[in-house]
Scaffold this active site. Structure first.
Site, PDB file in Angstrom:
ATOM      1  N   ARG A  73      -7.494   2.505  -5.132  1.00 17.34           N
ATOM      2  CA  ARG A  73      -7.882   2.307  -3.734  1.00 17.34           C
ATOM      3  C   ARG A  73      -9.378   2.082  -3.693  1.00 17.34           C
ATOM      4  O   ARG A  73     -10.131   2.842  -4.307  1.00 17.34           O
ATOM      5  CB  ARG A  73      -7.522   3.558  -2.923  1.00 17.34           C
TER       6      ARG A  73
ATOM      7  N   TYR B 113     -16.350   6.269   5.898  1.00 18.60           N
ATOM      8  CA  TYR B 113     -15.219   6.948   5.293  1.00 18.60           C
ATOM      9  C   TYR B 113     -15.039   6.589   3.810  1.00 18.60           C
ATOM     10  O   TYR B 113     -15.059   5.416   3.443  1.00 18.60           O
ATOM     11  CB  TYR B 113     -13.905   6.597   6.018  1.00 18.60           C
TER      12      TYR B 113
ATOM     13  N   ASP C 151      -7.912   1.700   2.613  1.00 20.82           N
ATOM     14  CA  ASP C 151      -7.579   2.593   3.724  1.00 20.82           C
ATOM     15  C   ASP C 151      -8.482   2.266   4.913  1.00 20.82           C
ATOM     16  O   ASP C 151      -9.699   2.474   4.838  1.00 20.82           O
ATOM     17  CB  ASP C 151      -7.792   4.049   3.263  1.00 20.82           C
TER      18      ASP C 151
ATOM     19  N   HIS D 141      -8.174   3.750   7.745  1.00 21.77           N
ATOM     20  CA  HIS D 141      -8.339   5.048   8.388  1.00 21.77           C
ATOM     21  C   HIS D 141      -8.275   5.004   9.909  1.00 21.77           C
ATOM     22  O   HIS D 141      -9.125   5.576  10.600  1.00 21.77           O
ATOM     23  CB  HIS D 141      -9.632   5.722   7.905  1.00 21.77           C
TER      24      HIS D 141
ATOM     25  N   GLU E  65      -3.788   0.478   4.358  1.00 22.58           N
ATOM     26  CA  GLU E  65      -3.309   1.776   4.848  1.00 22.58           C
ATOM     27  C   GLU E  65      -3.889   2.109   6.228  1.00 22.58           C
ATOM     28  O   GLU E  65      -5.075   1.841   6.474  1.00 22.58           O
ATOM     29  CB  GLU E  65      -3.741   2.833   3.830  1.00 22.58           C
TER      30      GLU E  65
ATOM     31  N   GLU F 124       0.132   9.436   6.900  1.00 22.17           N
ATOM     32  CA  GLU F 124      -0.400  10.706   6.392  1.00 22.17           C
ATOM     33  C   GLU F 124      -0.648  11.729   7.506  1.00 22.17           C
ATOM     34  O   GLU F 124      -0.694  12.922   7.236  1.00 22.17           O
ATOM     35  CB  GLU F 124      -1.671  10.491   5.562  1.00 22.17           C
TER      36      GLU F 124
ATOM     37  N   ARG G 119       3.917   7.507   4.115  1.00 25.13           N
ATOM     38  CA  ARG G 119       2.791   8.169   3.447  1.00 25.13           C
ATOM     39  C   ARG G 119       2.717   9.671   3.667  1.00 25.13           C
ATOM     40  O   ARG G 119       1.704  10.285   3.352  1.00 25.13           O
ATOM     41  CB  ARG G 119       1.489   7.567   3.998  1.00 25.13           C
TER      42      ARG G 119
ATOM     43  N   GLU H 132      -0.371   9.063  -4.527  1.00 23.32           N
ATOM     44  CA  GLU H 132      -1.824   9.201  -4.495  1.00 23.32           C
ATOM     45  C   GLU H 132      -2.206  10.453  -5.285  1.00 23.32           C
ATOM     46  O   GLU H 132      -1.593  11.504  -5.136  1.00 23.32           O
ATOM     47  CB  GLU H 132      -2.304   9.351  -3.041  1.00 23.32           C
TER      48      GLU H 132
ATOM     49  N   TRP I  56     -11.054   8.684  13.542  1.00 21.80           N
ATOM     50  CA  TRP I  56     -11.558   9.036  12.213  1.00 21.80           C
ATOM     51  C   TRP I  56     -10.488   8.833  11.170  1.00 21.80           C
ATOM     52  O   TRP I  56      -9.425   9.319  11.219  1.00 21.80           O
ATOM     53  CB  TRP I  56     -12.046  10.489  12.166  1.00 21.80           C
TER      54      TRP I  56
HETATM   55  O1  KDG Z   1      -7.808  15.618   5.456  1.00 20.38           O
HETATM   56  C1  KDG Z   1      -7.982  14.239   5.614  1.00 20.38           C
HETATM   57  C2  KDG Z   1      -7.834  13.541   4.287  1.00 20.38           C
HETATM   58  O2  KDG Z   1      -6.678  13.982   3.657  1.00 20.38           O
HETATM   59  C3  KDG Z   1      -7.797  12.039   4.439  1.00 20.38           C
HETATM   60  O3  KDG Z   1      -9.034  11.580   4.902  1.00 20.38           O
HETATM   61  C4  KDG Z   1      -7.486  11.395   3.106  1.00 20.38           C
HETATM   62  O4  KDG Z   1      -7.030   9.291   4.188  1.00 20.38           O
HETATM   63  C5  KDG Z   1      -6.920  10.017   3.219  1.00 20.38           C
HETATM   64  C6  KDG Z   1      -6.155   9.523   2.072  1.00 20.38           C
HETATM   65  O5  KDG Z   1      -5.618   8.432   2.182  1.00 20.38           O
HETATM   66  O6  KDG Z   1      -6.110  10.221   1.058  1.00 20.38           O
HETATM   67 MG    MG Z   2      -5.524   7.696   4.075  1.00 18.31          MG
END
Ligand code: KDG
Ligand code: MG
Length: 403
Positions: A147, A159, A211, A213, A237, A263, A284, A340, A403
């Site tokens: 990634r 991030y 990602d 995010h 992602e 996630e 995820r 991951e 975020w």
């Molecule tokens: O607690 C938040 C994290 O687990 C996150 O920011 C990690 O986005 C993430 C990832 O894909 O591992």
């Molecule tokens: Mg993520």
């Protein structure tokens, strides 16, 4: 067999982890991970104050019945705190059942469907040379997929690039999240140039992930997906906040870049539209945030009907207990996609000695009965909770952003 004790251990061997330990009258005990990054103590209290007393006296073999009674019996359903707490109970009970059977957990989930579990690691760089170094480091560790996250010109903290949250040495009530900054237009301009540079340097074969995010609207996500098509990503992602499941219809209509989501989800209901309409390619969720192995296996079976694969969330803030549970599931299910794996500090591995192995980019759960993880309670106690929060993200004008 009867449960005689359920206790919660919060430890911070570099970052906070919440662990449930269930003990039985036959001396067999099981562990479950209930870590919810930045809200650890809420789950610890949920477990210690409201769940542990209900567990004492029950038969630990009744995993499904216990799960359903914690989910339905509380009246208040879903949500990350509740589902992390239920996950810890579910995994601890599976650990006990597998130990009682003298088998590694994956054998109770149908046995191995593969020899080993492929992973992806994280490469991060403030700029492209730094990113290249990080990609080379992950390749040297054997990661079969990577990634990539980079800094954005003009933005100080982004991030994945800066180690943001971090434990702070201040009293609990004084800890505050750090602020990261964000400019969507600059990001959308920059990221395709990063992928072009990476493909030019590393060639077409290396599987690459990215990602976003949750930071884009559906139409911005569609634009990015289209712009990245020439670089053949393994996935993009969290391209848009997916609690708006409808939004993914728009993204999907416009791009063939594969999409991974989930996630922050904690229930199959978060995925109903996404899976049944084939709007994503990978699910995820983490064992730890989804109510445990039992519901996640059901989600994967639902996803399999729609040719969607697994990709269990495995950042540093899932403990080795949650990671082990994930690896057993990864090995057993047919529609495994990728795992991951960010790895742990040596101290974390000492607090949680484990049978699983990471070799040349591939994980294996090992053959120890149960999930194969122990908790060194003395070492855990020597590293108590440290207040730490995830960052908050703000646009350049100060507006709070996803975020
Ligand atoms: O607690 C938040 C994290 O687990 C996150 O920011 C990690 O986005 C993430 C990832 O894909 O591992
Ligand atoms: Mg993520």
């Amino acid at each position: 067999m009867k449960i005689v004790d359920a206790k919660v251990v919060v430890t911070s061997p570099g970052r906070n982890f919440v662990t449930l330990k269930i003990t039985t009258d036959e001396g067999i005990s099981g562990l479950g991970d209930a870590t919810l990054n930045g809200r650890e103590l809420a789950v610890a209290s949920y477990l210690q104050d409201h769940v542990a007393p209900l567990l004492v006296g029950i038969d630990p073999h009744r995993i499904e019945d216990t799960w359903q009674s914690l989910y339905r019996g509380a009246y208040w359903r879903r949500g990350p705190v509740t589902m992390a707490a239920i996950a810890a109970v579910d995994v601890a009970l599976w650990d006990i059942k597998a130990k009682a059977a003298g088998l590694p957990l994956y054998q109770l989930l149908g046995g191995a469907s593969r020899e080993r579990v492929g992973t992806y690691g994280h490469a991060n760089g403030q700029d492209i040379p730094e990113l290249f170094d990080s990609i080379r480091a992950r390749m040297a560790e054997g990661y079969p997929a990577i990634r990539i996250q980079t800094g954005i010109p003009g933005l100080k903290t982004v991030y994945g690039v800066h180690h943001s949250a971090g434990a702070t040495a201040v009293p609990h009530q004084q800890a505050r999240p750090v602020v990261e900054d964000w400019d969507t237009a600059a990001y959308l301009r920059h990221i395709p140039t990063v992928f072009e540079a990476v493909r030019n340097e590393f060639g077409p074969e290396l599987p690459l992930l990215h990602d976003a995010h949750h930071r884009l609207t559906p139409i911005q996500a569609a634009q990015l997906g289209k712009d990245l098509e020439p670089y053949r990503l393994f996935w993009l992602e969290d391209c848009t906040p997916a609690e708006d499941q409808d939004g993914l219809r728009l993204v999907r209509r416009h791009t063939t870049t594969p999409l991974a989501i989930g996630e922050v989800f904690n229930s199959v209901y978060d995925y109903q539209t996404l899976v049944s309409e084939k709007l994503i390619d990978y699910v995820r969720s983490a064992v730890t945030h989804f109510g445990g192995v039992s519901p996640l296996k059901k989600l994967f079976d639902f996803a399999a009907q729609h040719q969607i694969k697994s990709a269990i969330h495995g950042p540093e803030d899932i403990s080795p207990v949650g990671m082990a549970a994930a690896i057993h599931l990864d090995l057993a299910i047919h529609n495994f996609g990728i795992q991951e794996y960010a790895g742990y500090t040596p101290l974390t591995d000492e607090v949680f000695p484990h049978a699983y192995t990471f070799t040349d980019g591939y994980l294996h759960p090992g053959e120890a009965p149960g999930i194969g993880v122990e908790l060194d309670e003395d070492l855990a106690a020597a590293h108590g909770y440290e207040a730490a929060y995830l960052p908050v993200n703000r646009l350049l004008d100060g507006t709070v952003h996803d975020w």
